[in-house]
Design a protein around this motif. Sequence first.
Motif, PDB file in Angstrom:
ATOM      1  N   UNK A 334      -9.515  19.194   2.200  1.00 43.05           N
ATOM      2  CA  UNK A 334      -8.901  18.800   0.935  1.00 43.05           C
ATOM      3  C   UNK A 334      -7.571  18.090   1.136  1.00 43.05           C
ATOM      4  N   UNK A 335      -6.765  18.559   2.084  1.00 46.51           N
ATOM      5  CA  UNK A 335      -5.443  17.958   2.289  1.00 46.51           C
ATOM      6  C   UNK A 335      -5.549  16.497   2.721  1.00 46.51           C
ATOM      7  N   UNK A 336      -6.485  16.202   3.636  1.00 50.79           N
ATOM      8  CA  UNK A 336      -6.650  14.824   4.109  1.00 50.79           C
ATOM      9  C   UNK A 336      -7.265  13.932   3.024  1.00 50.79           C
ATOM     10  N   UNK A 337      -8.171  14.500   2.262  1.00 49.65           N
ATOM     11  CA  UNK A 337      -8.790  13.735   1.172  1.00 49.65           C
ATOM     12  C   UNK A 337      -7.750  13.425   0.099  1.00 49.65           C
ATOM     13  N   UNK A 338      -6.910  14.398  -0.221  1.00 48.54           N
ATOM     14  CA  UNK A 338      -5.855  14.168  -1.205  1.00 48.54           C
ATOM     15  C   UNK A 338      -4.874  13.103  -0.706  1.00 48.54           C
ATOM     16  N   UNK A 339      -4.549  13.143   0.584  1.00 47.66           N
ATOM     17  CA  UNK A 339      -3.671  12.121   1.169  1.00 47.66           C
ATOM     18  C   UNK A 339      -4.288  10.735   1.016  1.00 47.66           C
ATOM     19  N   UNK A 340      -5.586  10.622   1.290  1.00 44.44           N
ATOM     20  CA  UNK A 340      -6.283   9.338   1.152  1.00 44.44           C
ATOM     21  C   UNK A 340      -6.227   8.837  -0.289  1.00 44.44           C
ATOM     22  N   UNK A 341      -6.460   9.733  -1.237  1.00 50.11           N
ATOM     23  CA  UNK A 341      -6.464   9.339  -2.647  1.00 50.11           C
ATOM     24  C   UNK A 341      -5.073   8.901  -3.110  1.00 50.11           C
ATOM     25  N   UNK A 342      -4.049   9.617  -2.678  1.00 43.61           N
ATOM     26  CA  UNK A 342      -2.681   9.268  -3.082  1.00 43.61           C
ATOM     27  C   UNK A 342      -2.271   7.912  -2.517  1.00 43.61           C
ATOM     28  N   UNK A 343      -2.601   7.657  -1.248  1.00 46.77           N
ATOM     29  CA  UNK A 343      -2.250   6.372  -0.631  1.00 46.77           C
ATOM     30  C   UNK A 343      -3.004   5.213  -1.282  1.00 46.77           C
ATOM     31  N   UNK A 344      -4.258   5.448  -1.674  1.00 44.69           N
ATOM     32  CA  UNK A 344      -4.989   4.393  -2.370  1.00 44.69           C
ATOM     33  C   UNK A 344      -4.416   4.159  -3.762  1.00 44.69           C
ATOM     34  N   UNK A 345      -3.953   5.225  -4.407  1.00 45.21           N
ATOM     35  CA  UNK A 345      -3.301   5.090  -5.712  1.00 45.21           C
ATOM     36  C   UNK A 345      -2.044   4.224  -5.592  1.00 45.21           C
ATOM     37  N   UNK A 346      -1.340   4.340  -4.467  1.00 49.30           N
ATOM     38  CA  UNK A 346      -0.154   3.517  -4.233  1.00 49.30           C
ATOM     39  C   UNK A 346      -0.499   2.035  -4.322  1.00 49.30           C
ATOM     40  N   UNK A 347      -1.618   1.640  -3.720  1.00 52.30           N
ATOM     41  CA  UNK A 347      -2.046   0.239  -3.747  1.00 52.30           C
ATOM     42  C   UNK A 347      -2.589  -0.164  -5.108  1.00 52.30           C
ATOM     43  N   UNK A 348      -3.348   0.738  -5.718  1.00 53.97           N
ATOM     44  CA  UNK A 348      -4.072   0.407  -6.942  1.00 53.97           C
ATOM     45  C   UNK A 348      -3.176   0.499  -8.181  1.00 53.97           C
ATOM     46  N   UNK A 349      -2.500   1.635  -8.373  1.00 58.73           N
ATOM     47  CA  UNK A 349      -1.674   1.796  -9.567  1.00 58.73           C
ATOM     48  C   UNK A 349      -0.297   1.163  -9.423  1.00 58.73           C
ATOM     49  N   UNK A 350       0.166   0.979  -8.190  1.00 60.78           N
ATOM     50  CA  UNK A 350       1.414   0.252  -7.991  1.00 60.78           C
ATOM     51  C   UNK A 350       1.310  -1.162  -8.541  1.00 60.78           C
ATOM     52  N   UNK A 351       0.245  -1.846  -8.194  1.00 69.44           N
ATOM     53  CA  UNK A 351       0.029  -3.207  -8.699  1.00 69.44           C
ATOM     54  C   UNK A 351      -0.234  -3.215 -10.197  1.00 69.44           C
ATOM     55  N   UNK A 352      -0.886  -2.174 -10.674  1.00 65.36           N
ATOM     56  CA  UNK A 352      -1.275  -2.105 -12.086  1.00 65.36           C
ATOM     57  C   UNK A 352      -0.063  -2.047 -13.014  1.00 65.36           C
ATOM     58  N   UNK A 353       1.030  -1.451 -12.527  1.00 66.78           N
ATOM     59  CA  UNK A 353       2.234  -1.326 -13.346  1.00 66.78           C
ATOM     60  C   UNK A 353       2.811  -2.676 -13.743  1.00 66.78           C
ATOM     61  N   UNK A 354       2.551  -3.687 -12.929  1.00 65.52           N
ATOM     62  CA  UNK A 354       3.241  -4.976 -13.058  1.00 65.52           C
ATOM     63  C   UNK A 354       2.565  -5.911 -14.049  1.00 65.52           C
ATOM     64  N   UNK A 355       1.261  -5.783 -14.212  1.00 63.29           N
ATOM     65  CA  UNK A 355       0.523  -6.838 -14.914  1.00 63.29           C
ATOM     66  C   UNK A 355       0.805  -6.966 -16.416  1.00 63.29           C
ATOM     67  N   UNK A 356       1.244  -5.927 -17.161  1.00 60.21           N
ATOM     68  CA  UNK A 356       1.565  -6.192 -18.581  1.00 60.21           C
ATOM     69  C   UNK A 356       2.622  -7.272 -18.756  1.00 60.21           C
ATOM     70  N   UNK A 357       3.745  -7.133 -18.045  1.00 56.67           N
ATOM     71  CA  UNK A 357       4.793  -8.152 -18.153  1.00 56.67           C
ATOM     72  C   UNK A 357       4.334  -9.482 -17.569  1.00 56.67           C
ATOM     73  N   UNK A 358       3.693  -9.441 -16.410  1.00 62.16           N
ATOM     74  CA  UNK A 358       3.254 -10.653 -15.725  1.00 62.16           C
ATOM     75  C   UNK A 358       2.285 -11.455 -16.589  1.00 62.16           C
ATOM     76  N   UNK A 359       1.304 -10.794 -17.190  1.00 55.63           N
ATOM     77  CA  UNK A 359       0.323 -11.481 -18.021  1.00 55.63           C
ATOM     78  C   UNK A 359       0.944 -11.965 -19.331  1.00 55.63           C
ATOM     79  N   UNK A 360       1.739 -11.106 -19.987  1.00 54.88           N
ATOM     80  CA  UNK A 360       2.341 -11.484 -21.275  1.00 54.88           C
ATOM     81  C   UNK A 360       3.274 -12.676 -21.136  1.00 54.88           C
ATOM     82  N   UNK A 361       3.984 -12.752 -20.025  1.00 52.01           N
ATOM     83  CA  UNK A 361       4.935 -13.851 -19.799  1.00 52.01           C
ATOM     84  C   UNK A 361       4.235 -15.178 -19.520  1.00 52.01           C
TER      85      UNK A 361
END
Length: 433
Positions: A334-361
Amino acid sequence: MGGKEISTTQVIKVAVGTSLGTTIEWYDFFLYGYAASLIFPKLFFPPFYSPITALLISLSTYAVGFVARPIGAMIFGHLGDKLGRRTGLLWDLILMGIGTGIIGFLPGYAVLGFGSLAIATISRILQGIGVGGEWGGATTWLTEYAARSKWRAFWGSWVQQGVPIGLLWASAMLGLFSAFPSNSPLGLFNYGWRLAFWIGAIAAIIGIIIRLALLESPLFESIIERGEVSKIPSIEVWRKYWSRILLLAASWAAQNAGFYLYSVYSVTFLAGLGFSKSLALLSVTLSALIGIFITIIFGILADKIGRRLAMISAFAFGLIFSFPYVLLLFSRTFSMILLAQVLMVLAVLGSYAVIPAFFAENFPTKYRYSGTGLSYHMAAPFAGGLAPIIVADLVGENYTGNWWAFAMIFAIYFAISLVALIVLRETKGKEME
């Protein structure tokens, strides 16, 4: 801004209203994804169907919602750019609530045969149309309220909180009902999954009431006063900005595909490796919780270093991490799987935060609801809708032998988005008008 001063308190109210609405919409949308992966293959198909055949057909009904999303973006973008942001956002939430409520009442194959699957598919289309109208409207409404703020990307990221919170809510609900004994009325395959859908429909009603109390976008009111409202905005924006719409769609395809691979297919993959489904759902739930904070951080980062650089950084990490991610799942700890999920969230949701302003502008006020919605949802059928099906087909039931296909699809989508971002221009500091 039409001569009106917008206070931080007003921006916060709209931020809360939009994030609550998007949370409800994404809860309903993700809930169907989990049900299509874990419940519907056993409930809506005859017993002689192979598990992989039932899964692929069930995931295809899930993908239909993605095909419907650009249609929703066109319909509600038209309404929102002609009649107002609030009007479009009220009606898309109504549609979402209807589709979700219907699914909760469907009987199994033994009662209605494939009729239940057909009705679920129609309801999924309603969900897709509803989500198609939600994101562009919520993004437009909030970023227009924050148009003069130097923290526009940060405020825009509030819309994106609906995704990790909605995912957290959906996975937690199914995890809760999974904990009940199979012979309990609240067991997942008894009334548990139905209650989860009914809760989503009730939440939609609450969201509608909250949005009725909010005010219209001041930028939209300004173009009404000047008589600049477009007659056919969803058509005109496509004619004038089609290349930008396609590039913006490609620029976030990696996030869209990656999110559904990480949050939905990874549960199926882990179950195929013999890992507990409830623990797999828990890993997604906890990583989604951490994703809320990652979204906030990247929203602030985009206001500091720019929209493109923030997204490029997240996707470059995702490209490098694609194969290590899947290999970490093989640890079956579980610990390694959770680490994998968190690191993938960094790539996926990190980028996701930006697109409202980027698209609206990237669009003027008269086309903003339509333009942002189309840019966002044009990617959905080919990314989030298609990626889990491609991976499920390539991997099949040979999870240990064909694991590379899971990683390869991740890497391909990250590469596509990086190329699109290189072509697009930076919008940080651009005046919204």
